[in-house]
Design an enzyme around this catalytic site. Structure first.
Site, PDB file in Angstrom:
ATOM      1  N   LYS A 177      82.461 124.742  63.061  1.00 55.02           N
ATOM      2  CA  LYS A 177      83.515 125.090  64.017  1.00 55.02           C
ATOM      3  C   LYS A 177      84.857 124.849  63.354  1.00 55.02           C
ATOM      4  O   LYS A 177      85.267 123.694  63.172  1.00 55.02           O
ATOM      5  CB  LYS A 177      83.437 124.247  65.294  1.00 55.02           C
ATOM      6  CG  LYS A 177      84.401 124.746  66.368  1.00 55.02           C
ATOM      7  CD  LYS A 177      84.848 123.656  67.344  1.00 55.02           C
ATOM      8  CE  LYS A 177      85.911 122.839  66.716  1.00 55.02           C
ATOM      9  NZ  LYS A 177      87.191 123.633  66.494  1.00 55.02           N
ATOM     10  N   GLY A 230      89.525 115.356  60.492  1.00 44.90           N
ATOM     11  CA  GLY A 230      90.524 115.499  61.553  1.00 44.90           C
ATOM     12  C   GLY A 230      91.025 114.141  61.985  1.00 44.90           C
ATOM     13  O   GLY A 230      90.987 113.174  61.218  1.00 44.90           O
ATOM     14  N   GLU A 252      86.143 112.233  57.626  1.00 44.02           N
ATOM     15  CA  GLU A 252      87.411 112.149  56.864  1.00 44.02           C
ATOM     16  C   GLU A 252      88.518 112.181  57.898  1.00 44.02           C
ATOM     17  O   GLU A 252      88.827 113.236  58.444  1.00 44.02           O
ATOM     18  CB  GLU A 252      87.518 113.337  55.913  1.00 44.02           C
ATOM     19  CG  GLU A 252      86.420 113.422  54.880  1.00 44.02           C
ATOM     20  CD  GLU A 252      86.478 112.256  53.895  1.00 44.02           C
ATOM     21  OE1 GLU A 252      85.477 112.013  53.207  1.00 44.02           O
ATOM     22  OE2 GLU A 252      87.530 111.588  53.820  1.00 44.02           O
ATOM     23  N   CYS A 286      96.321 114.319  55.354  1.00 42.92           N
ATOM     24  CA  CYS A 286      95.915 112.954  55.713  1.00 42.92           C
ATOM     25  C   CYS A 286      96.221 111.974  54.596  1.00 42.92           C
ATOM     26  O   CYS A 286      96.105 110.769  54.774  1.00 42.92           O
ATOM     27  CB  CYS A 286      94.432 112.925  56.042  1.00 42.92           C
ATOM     28  SG  CYS A 286      93.416 113.457  54.674  1.00 42.92           S
TER      29      CYS A 286
HETATM   30  N1  LIG Z   1      92.488 113.631  58.394  1.00 45.32           N
HETATM   31  C1  LIG Z   1      92.964 114.827  58.367  1.00 45.32           C
HETATM   32  O1  LIG Z   1      92.917 115.526  57.378  1.00 45.32           O
HETATM   33  C2  LIG Z   1      93.589 115.364  59.573  1.00 45.32           C
HETATM   34  C3  LIG Z   1      94.189 114.518  60.463  1.00 45.32           C
HETATM   35  N2  LIG Z   1      94.766 115.020  61.575  1.00 45.32           N
HETATM   36  C4  LIG Z   1      95.426 114.092  62.486  1.00 45.32           C
HETATM   37  O2  LIG Z   1      95.110 114.483  63.830  1.00 45.32           O
HETATM   38  C5  LIG Z   1      96.300 114.695  64.558  1.00 45.32           C
HETATM   39  C6  LIG Z   1      96.092 115.798  65.537  1.00 45.32           C
HETATM   40  O3  LIG Z   1      95.824 117.012  64.822  1.00 45.32           O
HETATM   41  P1  LIG Z   1      94.731 117.959  65.381  1.00 45.32           P
HETATM   42  O4  LIG Z   1      94.631 119.239  64.669  1.00 45.32           O
HETATM   43  O5  LIG Z   1      94.937 118.016  66.868  1.00 45.32           O
HETATM   44  O6  LIG Z   1      93.432 117.159  64.981  1.00 45.32           O
HETATM   45  P2  LIG Z   1      92.083 117.140  65.782  1.00 45.32           P
HETATM   46  O7  LIG Z   1      91.335 116.000  65.261  1.00 45.32           O
HETATM   47  O8  LIG Z   1      92.342 117.260  67.229  1.00 45.32           O
HETATM   48  O9  LIG Z   1      91.355 118.539  65.317  1.00 45.32           O
HETATM   49  C7  LIG Z   1      90.546 118.587  64.184  1.00 45.32           C
HETATM   50  C8  LIG Z   1      89.315 119.440  64.551  1.00 45.32           C
HETATM   51  O10 LIG Z   1      88.611 118.788  65.593  1.00 45.32           O
HETATM   52  C9  LIG Z   1      88.377 119.703  66.670  1.00 45.32           C
HETATM   53  N3  LIG Z   1      88.302 118.967  67.918  1.00 45.32           N
HETATM   54  C10 LIG Z   1      89.296 118.484  68.677  1.00 45.32           C
HETATM   55  N4  LIG Z   1      88.804 117.860  69.772  1.00 45.32           N
HETATM   56  C11 LIG Z   1      87.449 117.965  69.697  1.00 45.32           C
HETATM   57  C12 LIG Z   1      86.344 117.547  70.523  1.00 45.32           C
HETATM   58  N5  LIG Z   1      86.560 116.881  71.653  1.00 45.32           N
HETATM   59  N6  LIG Z   1      85.084 117.841  70.130  1.00 45.32           N
HETATM   60  C13 LIG Z   1      84.860 118.521  68.988  1.00 45.32           C
HETATM   61  N7  LIG Z   1      85.854 118.941  68.160  1.00 45.32           N
HETATM   62  C14 LIG Z   1      87.121 118.667  68.527  1.00 45.32           C
HETATM   63  C15 LIG Z   1      89.539 120.656  66.584  1.00 45.32           C
HETATM   64  O11 LIG Z   1      89.234 121.862  67.269  1.00 45.32           O
HETATM   65  C16 LIG Z   1      89.643 120.842  65.086  1.00 45.32           C
HETATM   66  O12 LIG Z   1      88.672 121.761  64.650  1.00 45.32           O
HETATM   67  C17 LIG Z   1      97.328 115.061  63.489  1.00 45.32           C
HETATM   68  O13 LIG Z   1      98.629 114.798  63.936  1.00 45.32           O
HETATM   69  C18 LIG Z   1      96.926 114.153  62.353  1.00 45.32           C
HETATM   70  O14 LIG Z   1      97.463 112.871  62.574  1.00 45.32           O
HETATM   71  C19 LIG Z   1      94.719 116.347  61.896  1.00 45.32           C
HETATM   72  C20 LIG Z   1      94.121 117.231  60.992  1.00 45.32           C
HETATM   73  C21 LIG Z   1      93.563 116.813  59.759  1.00 45.32           C
HETATM   74  O1  LIG Z   2      92.640 116.487  55.250  1.00 49.19           O
HETATM   75  C1  LIG Z   2      93.457 116.468  54.365  1.00 49.19           C
HETATM   76  O2  LIG Z   2      94.661 116.301  54.537  1.00 49.19           O
HETATM   77  C2  LIG Z   2      92.939 116.715  52.985  1.00 49.19           C
HETATM   78  O3  LIG Z   2      91.729 116.021  52.836  1.00 49.19           O
HETATM   79  C3  LIG Z   2      93.911 116.259  51.951  1.00 49.19           C
HETATM   80  S1  LIG Z   2      93.463 116.841  50.409  1.00 49.19           S
HETATM   81  O4  LIG Z   2      92.040 116.520  50.153  1.00 49.19           O
HETATM   82  O5  LIG Z   2      93.617 118.307  50.447  1.00 49.19           O
HETATM   83  O6  LIG Z   2      94.352 116.187  49.496  1.00 49.19           O
END
Ligand SMILES: NC(=O)C1=CN([C@@H]2O[C@H](COP(=O)(O)OP(=O)(O)OC[C@H]3O[C@@H](n4cnc5c(N)ncnc54)[C@H](O)[C@@H]3O)[C@@H](O)[C@H]2O)C=CC1
Ligand SMILES: O=C(O)[C@H](O)CS(=O)(=O)O
Length: 482
Positions: A177, A230, A252, A286
């Site tokens: 997804k 996420g 992650e 991230c």
């Molecule tokens: N670690 C990373 O690489 C990331 C961290 N983030 C963090 O998350 C914050 C919010 O960004 P979002 O895009 O809203 O992240 P999110 O964690 O809400 O979304 C990431 C994925 O999870 C899915 N998702 C959301 N709620 C879900 C649920 N209840 N069940 C299953 N899947 C679900 C979303 O549709 C998307 O595909 C950002 O401000 C950032 O701090 C966001 C994206 C990437």
């Molecule tokens: O989720 C992210 O922000 C990525 O894992 C960072 S990276 O792997 O593209 O550096």
């Protein structure tokens, strides 16, 4: 968007051997606000169908010779690279990152497929010295089975290939997804997977209601692993939901990376490293430096040079020549950045450059440098996920390490020094999975990417990355007395 191969712009999901679903969920260009496509808004029923398709495809796929799976993955890698321009155009249109960064991500994403095409042939077992006469102990590493993957919008291709490539290499099948903001990159990747020869049902993509799709992926007993990139908040939810069927988790999650500049640092190298780490993808990664800790003796020179460089950034539509900072992904992301800056200024921070919505409007935010940041501020305790460099002053090394570690997160950390003893001492004291010493960019397919504490579980990439998708089984074979 202008594409050479219009077949890459898909507006339907892929389940088994069918493109399916009625396009209804609008996909918008964050630079212009225009609707560029629609994709289906599917839910639990279609996800169940996709899981059943993945289960049906599993025996033949896991039974295929590893070298034959490897050849298919290699073709998928070659197709990603030969369609780099179109994949980059689709990514910039739906995610907003400048074309130069999007081209870079295509190559980054493809590098995972290239690596795991090779690693597919190296899922070795072992024979262990027998604990009893007349017996042998064989250890096999077998594919875990059907995998559920949920991926974010910030790296719409790389976060998929970093999961799907090793999963397929190991002999697993996948239901993915993608994020609702960036489904088109995922669907283009699917089209190329089909052209590469990935059999029907081995890789499935379902777009739509995150809660419904996630609910089915985490509760369906056929799914044996959930791999997610996420927010930490959603990661915890998926863990809770997966507990009922004891699924393996690959997480992650969010970060809060410190970037520490010591007095003895090479100033220009520290400035370059901070720019690269902080402003990559408009700060929406991230592993972005989220807190920049600068020692007293170098603080003013560093702050001045960083602001000088930030003021050179060209903000605009990622398709325009020379643009190196695009829009934020959506209004919610912009409001979070705005709230962090307002809170910091209310608590005493000073804006050295930027600090507000850009005159371009939409979700554009001025690249920003703040001084006088303190640990009481929101931006010290939450991932800003935007183009805001917050500078914190410190005096002693121990103080910097304490501040750096004082967070529930532990993904990446960076520091700049020319003192070799300090390089080892500080690297080993930082509580995280990734350390950049005199480097602001540490990601590649060759490294075991992942965090500790609330930044996640498991490692992605490197030869370790395939271990996430296999189970170890030992066979005690007796009755071998001569
Ligand atoms: N670690 C990373 O690489 C990331 C961290 N983030 C963090 O998350 C914050 C919010 O960004 P979002 O895009 O809203 O992240 P999110 O964690 O809400 O979304 C990431 C994925 O999870 C899915 N998702 C959301 N709620 C879900 C649920 N209840 N069940 C299953 N899947 C679900 C979303 O549709 C998307 O595909 C950002 O401000 C950032 O701090 C966001 C994206 C990437
Ligand atoms: O989720 C992210 O922000 C990525 O894992 C960072 S990276 O792997 O593209 O550096």
């Amino acid at each position: 968007m202008k594409l050479q191969d219009h077949e890459l712009l898909k507006e339907q999901c892929r389940i088994g051997d069918s493109w399916c679903g009625t396009p209804s969920l609008e996909v918008t260009n964050p630079a212009t606000g225009s609707v560029i496509a629609k994709v289906p808004y599917l839910g639990a029923a279609e996800t169940k169908q996709a899981i059943e398709a993945a289960e049906a495809a599993l025996p033949a796929w896991r039974g295929m010779l590893a070298k034959d799976r490897a050849a298919i993955l290699r073709r998928w890698y070659e197709l990603q690279m030969s369609h780099q321009e179109d994949l980059a155009a689709i990514m910039t249109a739906e995610q907003g990152k400048p074309l130069s960064e999007a081209r870079g991500e295509v190559a980054y994403a493809a590098s995972f497929t290239e690596l795991f095409a090779e690693e597919a042939k190296r899922v070795y077992g072992e024979i262990i010295p027998t604990p009893k006469a007349g017996a042998r102990v064989l250890v096999e590493r077998q594919p875990i089975g059907v995998v559920g993957a949920i991926t974010p919008w910030n790296f719409p291709l790389a976060m998929i290939t970093r999961k799907v490539s090793p999963a397929l290499a190991a002999g697993c099948t996948v239901v993915c997804k993608p994020a609702e903001d960036t489904p088109l990159s995922a669907l283009a990747l699917m089209e190329l997977a089909i052209r590469a020869g990935v059999p029907p049902g081995v890789f499935n993509i379902v777009t739509g209601d995150p809660k419904a799709i996630g609910g089915e992926l985490t509760s369906n007993p056929t799914v044996r692993m959930i791999t997610f990139t996420g927010s930490t908040e959603v990661g915890k939810l998926l863990m809770r939901q997966s507990a009922s069927t004891v699924k393996k988790m690959g997480l992650e999650l969010g970060g809060n990376a410190p970037l520490i500049v010591f007095d003895d640092a090479d100033l220009e190298r520290a400035v370059a490293g901070a720019l690269a780490s902080k402003f990559r993808n408009m700060g929406q990664t991230c592993v972005c430096a989220n807190r920049i800790l600068v020692q007293d003796g170098i603080f003013d020179r560093f702050a001045d040079r960083l602001a000088e460089e930030v003021e050179q950034f060209k903000l605009g539509d990622g398709t325009e020549e020379g643009v190196d900072q695009g829009p934020l992904i959506n209004e919610a992301g912009l409001e979070k950045v705005e709230a962090h800056v307002a809170d910091a200024v209310d608590k005493g921070a000073k804006i050295k450059t930027g600090g507000k919505r850009a005159t371009l409007g939409g979700t554009f935010f001025e690249p920003t440098v703040l001084t006088g940041a303190t640990t009481e501020m929101l931006l010290a305790n939450e991932e800003t996920f935007g183009p805001v460099a917050a500078l914190f002053r410190f005096t002693e090394e121990e103080e910097a390490i304490r501040i750096a570690n004082d967070t529930p997160y532990g993904l990446a950390a960076y520091f700049f020094t020319r003192d070799l003893a300090r390089a080892f001492r500080v690297s080993e004291a930082l509580e995280c999975g990734i350390v950049g010493v005199n480097e602001g960019l540490t990601s590649s397919e060759m490294v075991p990417f992942g965090g500790v504490k609330e930044s996640g579980i498991g490692r992605e990439g490197s030869h370790h990355g395939i271990d996430e998708f296999v189970e170890m089984k030992y066979i005690l074979m007796g009755g071998l007395e001569s």
